[in-house]
Write a protein that holds these residues in place. Sequence first.
Motif, PDB file in Angstrom:
ATOM      1  N   ILE A   1     -10.080 -30.692  78.427  1.00  0.00           N
ATOM      2  CA  ILE A   1      -8.963 -30.079  79.157  1.00  0.00           C
ATOM      3  C   ILE A   1      -7.641 -30.799  78.907  1.00  0.00           C
ATOM      4  CG2 ILE A   1     -10.308 -29.022  81.020  1.00  0.00           C
ATOM      5  CD1 ILE A   1      -9.812 -31.429  82.741  1.00  0.00           C
ATOM      6  N   CYS A   2      -7.700 -32.000  78.302  1.00  0.00           N
ATOM      7  CA  CYS A   2      -6.477 -32.760  78.039  1.00  0.00           C
ATOM      8  C   CYS A   2      -6.135 -32.722  76.546  1.00  0.00           C
ATOM      9  CB  CYS A   2      -6.652 -34.229  78.457  1.00  0.00           C
ATOM     10  SG  CYS A   2      -6.737 -34.461  80.234  1.00  0.00           S
ATOM     11  N   ASP A   3      -4.830 -32.726  76.250  1.00  0.00           N
ATOM     12  CA  ASP A   3      -4.400 -32.845  74.860  1.00  0.00           C
ATOM     13  C   ASP A   3      -4.545 -34.290  74.401  1.00  0.00           C
ATOM     14  OD1 ASP A   3      -3.095 -30.085  74.333  1.00  0.00           O
ATOM     15  OD2 ASP A   3      -2.412 -30.699  76.316  1.00  0.00           O
ATOM     16  N   ALA A   4      -4.413 -35.226  75.344  1.00  0.00           N
ATOM     17  CA  ALA A   4      -4.580 -36.645  75.012  1.00  0.00           C
ATOM     18  C   ALA A   4      -5.125 -37.371  76.234  1.00  0.00           C
ATOM     19  CB  ALA A   4      -3.232 -37.255  74.614  1.00  0.00           C
ATOM     20  N   VAL A   5      -6.058 -38.282  75.979  1.00  0.00           N
ATOM     21  CA  VAL A   5      -6.568 -39.152  77.049  1.00  0.00           C
ATOM     22  C   VAL A   5      -6.376 -40.588  76.567  1.00  0.00           C
ATOM     23  CG1 VAL A   5      -8.589 -39.872  78.371  1.00  0.00           C
ATOM     24  CG2 VAL A   5      -8.281 -37.455  77.809  1.00  0.00           C
ATOM     25  N   VAL A   6      -5.642 -41.359  77.354  1.00  0.00           N
ATOM     26  CA  VAL A   6      -5.308 -42.717  76.949  1.00  0.00           C
ATOM     27  C   VAL A   6      -5.938 -43.692  77.936  1.00  0.00           C
ATOM     28  CG1 VAL A   6      -3.417 -44.310  76.421  1.00  0.00           C
ATOM     29  CG2 VAL A   6      -3.091 -41.832  76.143  1.00  0.00           C
ATOM     30  N   VAL A   7      -6.634 -44.714  77.401  1.00  0.00           N
ATOM     31  CA  VAL A   7      -7.153 -45.764  78.275  1.00  0.00           C
ATOM     32  C   VAL A   7      -6.033 -46.785  78.468  1.00  0.00           C
ATOM     33  CG1 VAL A   7      -8.878 -47.582  78.573  1.00  0.00           C
ATOM     34  CG2 VAL A   7      -9.519 -45.422  77.491  1.00  0.00           C
ATOM     35  N   ALA A   8      -5.516 -46.853  79.666  1.00  0.00           N
ATOM     36  CA  ALA A   8      -4.421 -47.792  79.947  1.00  0.00           C
ATOM     37  C   ALA A   8      -4.428 -48.124  81.429  1.00  0.00           C
ATOM     38  CB  ALA A   8      -3.078 -47.173  79.563  1.00  0.00           C
ATOM     39  N   ASP A   9      -3.835 -49.268  81.760  1.00  0.00           N
ATOM     40  CA  ASP A   9      -3.704 -49.676  83.156  1.00  0.00           C
ATOM     41  C   ASP A   9      -2.448 -49.008  83.717  1.00  0.00           C
ATOM     42  OD1 ASP A   9      -3.275 -50.899  85.598  1.00  0.00           O
ATOM     43  OD2 ASP A   9      -3.862 -52.888  84.879  1.00  0.00           O
ATOM     44  N   ALA A  10      -2.645 -48.141  84.686  1.00  0.00           N
ATOM     45  CA  ALA A  10      -1.505 -47.391  85.230  1.00  0.00           C
ATOM     46  C   ALA A  10      -0.532 -48.288  85.985  1.00  0.00           C
ATOM     47  CB  ALA A  10      -2.007 -46.274  86.141  1.00  0.00           C
ATOM     48  N   ARG A  11      -0.907 -49.549  86.222  1.00  0.00           N
ATOM     49  CA  ARG A  11       0.033 -50.464  86.885  1.00  0.00           C
ATOM     50  C   ARG A  11       1.018 -51.075  85.894  1.00  0.00           C
ATOM     51  NH1 ARG A  11      -4.865 -53.501  89.726  1.00  0.00           N
ATOM     52  NH2 ARG A  11      -5.496 -53.193  87.579  1.00  0.00           N
ATOM     53  N   ASP A  12       0.803 -50.788  84.598  1.00  0.00           N
ATOM     54  CA  ASP A  12       1.670 -51.339  83.549  1.00  0.00           C
ATOM     55  C   ASP A  12       2.659 -50.244  83.122  1.00  0.00           C
ATOM     56  OD1 ASP A  12       2.828 -52.146  81.190  1.00  0.00           O
ATOM     57  OD2 ASP A  12       0.985 -53.034  80.382  1.00  0.00           O
ATOM     58  N   PRO A  13       3.892 -50.284  83.620  1.00  0.00           N
ATOM     59  CA  PRO A  13       4.834 -49.181  83.370  1.00  0.00           C
ATOM     60  C   PRO A  13       5.092 -48.935  81.888  1.00  0.00           C
ATOM     61  CG  PRO A  13       5.690 -50.656  85.060  1.00  0.00           C
ATOM     62  CD  PRO A  13       4.477 -51.317  84.490  1.00  0.00           C
ATOM     63  N   LEU A  14       5.206 -50.010  81.117  1.00  0.00           N
ATOM     64  CA  LEU A  14       5.540 -49.813  79.705  1.00  0.00           C
ATOM     65  C   LEU A  14       4.356 -49.200  78.957  1.00  0.00           C
ATOM     66  CD1 LEU A  14       7.695 -52.991  78.948  1.00  0.00           C
ATOM     67  CD2 LEU A  14       8.357 -50.756  79.866  1.00  0.00           C
ATOM     68  N   ALA A  15       3.143 -49.631  79.318  1.00  0.00           N
ATOM     69  CA  ALA A  15       1.954 -49.054  78.674  1.00  0.00           C
ATOM     70  C   ALA A  15       1.851 -47.560  79.003  1.00  0.00           C
ATOM     71  CB  ALA A  15       0.694 -49.790  79.143  1.00  0.00           C
ATOM     72  N   VAL A  16       2.159 -47.196  80.231  1.00  0.00           N
ATOM     73  CA  VAL A  16       2.073 -45.788  80.629  1.00  0.00           C
ATOM     74  C   VAL A  16       3.162 -44.985  79.912  1.00  0.00           C
ATOM     75  CG1 VAL A  16       2.303 -44.176  82.569  1.00  0.00           C
ATOM     76  CG2 VAL A  16       0.984 -46.278  82.840  1.00  0.00           C
ATOM     77  N   ARG A  17       4.354 -45.522  79.907  1.00  0.00           N
ATOM     78  CA  ARG A  17       5.445 -44.828  79.196  1.00  0.00           C
ATOM     79  C   ARG A  17       5.066 -44.598  77.731  1.00  0.00           C
ATOM     80  NH1 ARG A  17      10.537 -48.340  77.905  1.00  0.00           N
ATOM     81  NH2 ARG A  17       9.007 -49.027  76.380  1.00  0.00           N
ATOM     82  N   ASP A  18       4.527 -45.664  77.078  1.00  0.00           N
ATOM     83  CA  ASP A  18       4.188 -45.550  75.654  1.00  0.00           C
ATOM     84  C   ASP A  18       2.996 -44.626  75.426  1.00  0.00           C
ATOM     85  OD1 ASP A  18       6.262 -47.240  75.272  1.00  0.00           O
ATOM     86  OD2 ASP A  18       5.045 -49.038  74.929  1.00  0.00           O
ATOM     87  N   ALA A  19       2.178 -44.445  76.474  1.00  0.00           N
ATOM     88  CA  ALA A  19       1.034 -43.537  76.341  1.00  0.00           C
ATOM     89  C   ALA A  19       1.483 -42.081  76.471  1.00  0.00           C
ATOM     90  CB  ALA A  19      -0.003 -43.856  77.419  1.00  0.00           C
TER      91      ALA A  19
END
Length: 358
Positions: free
Chosen positions: A246-264
């Motif tokens: 159902i997703c175009d992309a699924v990224v394993v990342a820590d949602a508490r890390d703003p830069l990681a989420v932005r880059d995902a």
Amino acid sequence: MSHEPTLPAGTTSVPPGDLLGTHRVLSPPGAMPQPAERLDADPSREFSTEILVDVETLNIDAASFRQMEEASGGDLKGVERLVLETIARRGKQHNPVTGSGGMLLGVVRRVGAQATDRGLAVGDRVATLASLSLTPLTVRRILAVRPASAQVDVEGTAILFHSAPVAKMPTDMPERLALALLDVAGAAPQVARLAQPGEAVAVLGAGGKSGLLCAAEARRRVGMEGRVIGVESFPAYAEELRALGICDAVVVADARDPLAVRDAVLPHTGGAGADLTLSCVNVGGVELSAIVATKDRGKVYYFAMSTSFTAAALGAEGIGRDVDLYIGNGYAHHHAAHTLDLVRGSEALRGLLASRYG
Ligand code: NAP
């Protein structure tokens, strides 16, 4: 138009109580039941606007369960103790740290004469859709604590106020699954309101219960022209989400890390950010991540009870982001039917949820 129920003849000896439940507040005086410190949960006191339920299972709010697990060092006996202590002290399962509750499964034992318009009869199996943080509750004993679903089997009683949403249990799916879905029934209907065809939607905590429902609803709403991006920290849940397709992309990342989420998220949105970002995690500290993943004039929907209003509002202001911030209201009209139908409509989603919660 008045919403006061009319009192049938011959029922005057039982006091009506207040439709909003304020007659059950012990302290502080004048408080509504949800913010109140303590409620009177005595089931022997009868009010004609109330419904009394024999409780079988508490579905503890995910953020609350996680907090109690952490506070007990992972010891389920510790969780049991904390639940019993909270209910004994407050007359409700209102976690004093997270401020959240959950909901419950039980059987109707008594329907007050002024509550018959709720359409329930003695013996009906029901799930309460009002938070445990405002539901008067007694628990005689705990029978089992099930961490995989954050459910606790108990013997006890609960009182439903006239204004409290409640649903009869569906008969076409396992009760534990239905209970888990109804706990987060407010999430998907809000996505249906906020997401538009062709838009990009990011879901933080997308592999969890509400996250899966939000991702599935987003897919329905944005269509194949739109984008759905899931962010999940638990690799096994991320893999299960990927497999749903159902997703175009699924990224394993820590949602508490703003830069990681932005880059995902940004690479999947043409660099602009999501039109709508949903926070469905069970931890604090993701307010800014959701904001930086969202485009200018986009929307952020904080379904998570672990959200800090201050962190979200001041965080957005501090980095000059003009986004609309929504607090996750657990109630939407017809939310129970909407959510159950969403799951009934997808065999793959239903299978995954049943494997975890059924
Ligand atoms: P859930 O099933 O536990 O899902 C939460 C998901 O977030 C899990 O997959 C979890 O992974 C993941 N996660 C945890 N930390 C993360 C991180 N740092 N980065 C990315 N993902 C992370 O919980 P739920 O039942 O869907 O509830 C989600 C939230 O909704 C909770 O905060 C709950 O309080 C809230 N809620 C709100 C309402 C309302 O009315 N607004 C009603 C019910 C619930 P793990 O499994 O590894 O922890």
